[in-house]
Design an enzyme around this catalytic site. Structure first.
Site, mmCIF file in Angstrom:
data_model
loop_
_atom_site.group_PDB
_atom_site.id
_atom_site.type_symbol
_atom_site.label_atom_id
_atom_site.label_comp_id
_atom_site.label_asym_id
_atom_site.label_seq_id
_atom_site.Cartn_x
_atom_site.Cartn_y
_atom_site.Cartn_z
ATOM 1 N N ASP A 89 0.837 -1.203 0.000
ATOM 2 C CA ASP A 89 0.000 0.000 0.000
ATOM 3 C C ASP A 89 0.866 1.244 0.000
ATOM 4 O O ASP A 89 1.973 1.221 0.516
ATOM 5 C CB ASP A 89 -0.846 0.040 1.284
ATOM 6 C CG ASP A 89 -2.176 -0.642 1.106
ATOM 7 O OD1 ASP A 89 -2.414 -1.202 0.035
ATOM 8 O OD2 ASP A 89 -2.983 -0.600 2.055
ATOM 9 N N LYS A 147 -4.136 2.856 -2.573
ATOM 10 C CA LYS A 147 -5.566 3.141 -2.756
ATOM 11 C C LYS A 147 -6.050 4.113 -1.689
ATOM 12 O O LYS A 147 -7.073 3.922 -1.047
ATOM 13 C CB LYS A 147 -6.405 1.878 -2.725
ATOM 14 C CG LYS A 147 -6.204 1.027 -1.492
ATOM 15 C CD LYS A 147 -7.186 -0.117 -1.492
ATOM 16 C CE LYS A 147 -7.036 -0.968 -0.255
ATOM 17 N NZ LYS A 147 -7.201 -0.204 0.975
ATOM 18 N N MET A 149 -8.303 9.291 9.128
ATOM 19 C CA MET A 149 -8.926 9.763 7.882
ATOM 20 C C MET A 149 -9.920 10.882 8.133
ATOM 21 O O MET A 149 -10.976 10.942 7.507
ATOM 22 C CB MET A 149 -9.629 8.582 7.169
ATOM 23 C CG MET A 149 -8.672 7.482 6.775
ATOM 24 S SD MET A 149 -9.489 6.001 6.163
ATOM 25 C CE MET A 149 -9.850 5.127 7.679
#
Ligand code: SAH
Length: 257
Positions: free
Chosen positions: A38, A60, A176
């Site tokens: 990642d 991603k 996030m």
């Protein structure tokens, strides 16, 4: 002829600092034929990969160019079924907002052997890099890890209940959360969290590029925007943020109470 069975390791690469990788992760990285990595996992961990291992970047991150999850899972299955030892390398811990659980389910349904190699999650290690303990006796009896990012795959989003979270009395660690920081902090204030509750945001924690903003609930979104803080960042809200810079003092500088 029957191919030898492969295996998948779901590996946590820790928050960024390559020294915050577990010994087990380092060993297992050296056993893999293929590494699907990642973009959140620091490439420095690849120094543990064996020579000749195939490295596939499958970033991603929310809002960036991305490899669809279904494609990553198909790739993982294909390599494993071809007898390869596959390392699926993720930032932090694979089972904390890393979709590691989904991948484990896919592997299990497909009958492919897998093992989870835990990593140090950003929600613990990144606040610690500023000297912020996520729990602290007399200040926070617990910690809540929560995502600020609603699902973006067309399924109904599971927006956290910010009003309820405002009442928990635990430290809130938000992953996030940067894109929706103003709305989140407002919802927490509406839920009764004091506007002067210490709060901070830390971008690229434990990396050389780490930047942080120390503030209060009411001002954090403004201050973070002013400092142009972006993702990836961890947001911490709670009394414990007032300890930033205090408990991280080198031993020689520590004040004796
Ligand atoms: N599995 C990871 C989390 C993946 S979700 C873990 O356990 O840490 C991605 C989010 O993690 C980012 O948007 C950010 O909120 C957080 N994050 C990961 N690494 C970070 C870092 N080095 N500094 C700050 N935040 C980080």
């Amino acid at each position: 002829m029957h191919k030898p069975a492969g295996k998948v390791y779901l590996i946590g690469a820790g928050p960024g600092d390559p020294e915050l990788l577990t010994l087990k992760a380092a060993r297992v990285l050296g056993e893999c034929d293929v590494l699907l990595i990642d973009d959140l996992a620091d490439t420095a961990v690849l120094r543990h990969a064996r020579a000749g291992a195939r490295i596939v970047r499958v970033g991603k991150r929310g809002g960036c160019r991305s490899t669809p999850q279904a494609f990553i899972e198909r790739l993982m299955l294909r390599y494993a079924r071809n007898g390869h030892v596959v390392g699926r390398v993720k930032g932090g811990d694979p089972f904390v907002f890393g979709r590691g659980g989904e991948e484990a389910l896919t592997l299990s349904r497909a009958g492919v052997a897998f093992e989870v190699v835990s990593g140090l999650s950003a929600g613990i290690a990144v606040p610690a890099s500023l000297g912020v303990p996520v729990t602290h006796r007399g200040m926070a009896s617990g910690v809540t890890f929560v995502t600020g990012h609603a699902r973006d795959d067309g399924h109904p989003g599971q927006e956290p209940d910010w009003r309820a979270l405002a009442q928990t009395g635990t430290t809130l660690v938000i992953y996030m959360g940067m894109r929706r920081l103003a709305a989140i902090t407002q919802a927490l204030a509406d839920g009764g969290l004091a506007p002067d509750t210490p709060a901070c945001a830390i971008q690229n924690g434990t990396r050389d590029t780490q930047r942080s903003v120390l503030s209060r609930l009411a001002d954090l979104a403004r201050d973070a925007a002013q400092a142009q803080l972006g993702s990836p960042a961890i947001v911490v809200i709670g009394e414990v943020v007032s300890l930033a810079g205090i408990v991280a003092l080198p031993v020689a500088d520590a004040r004796v109470a």
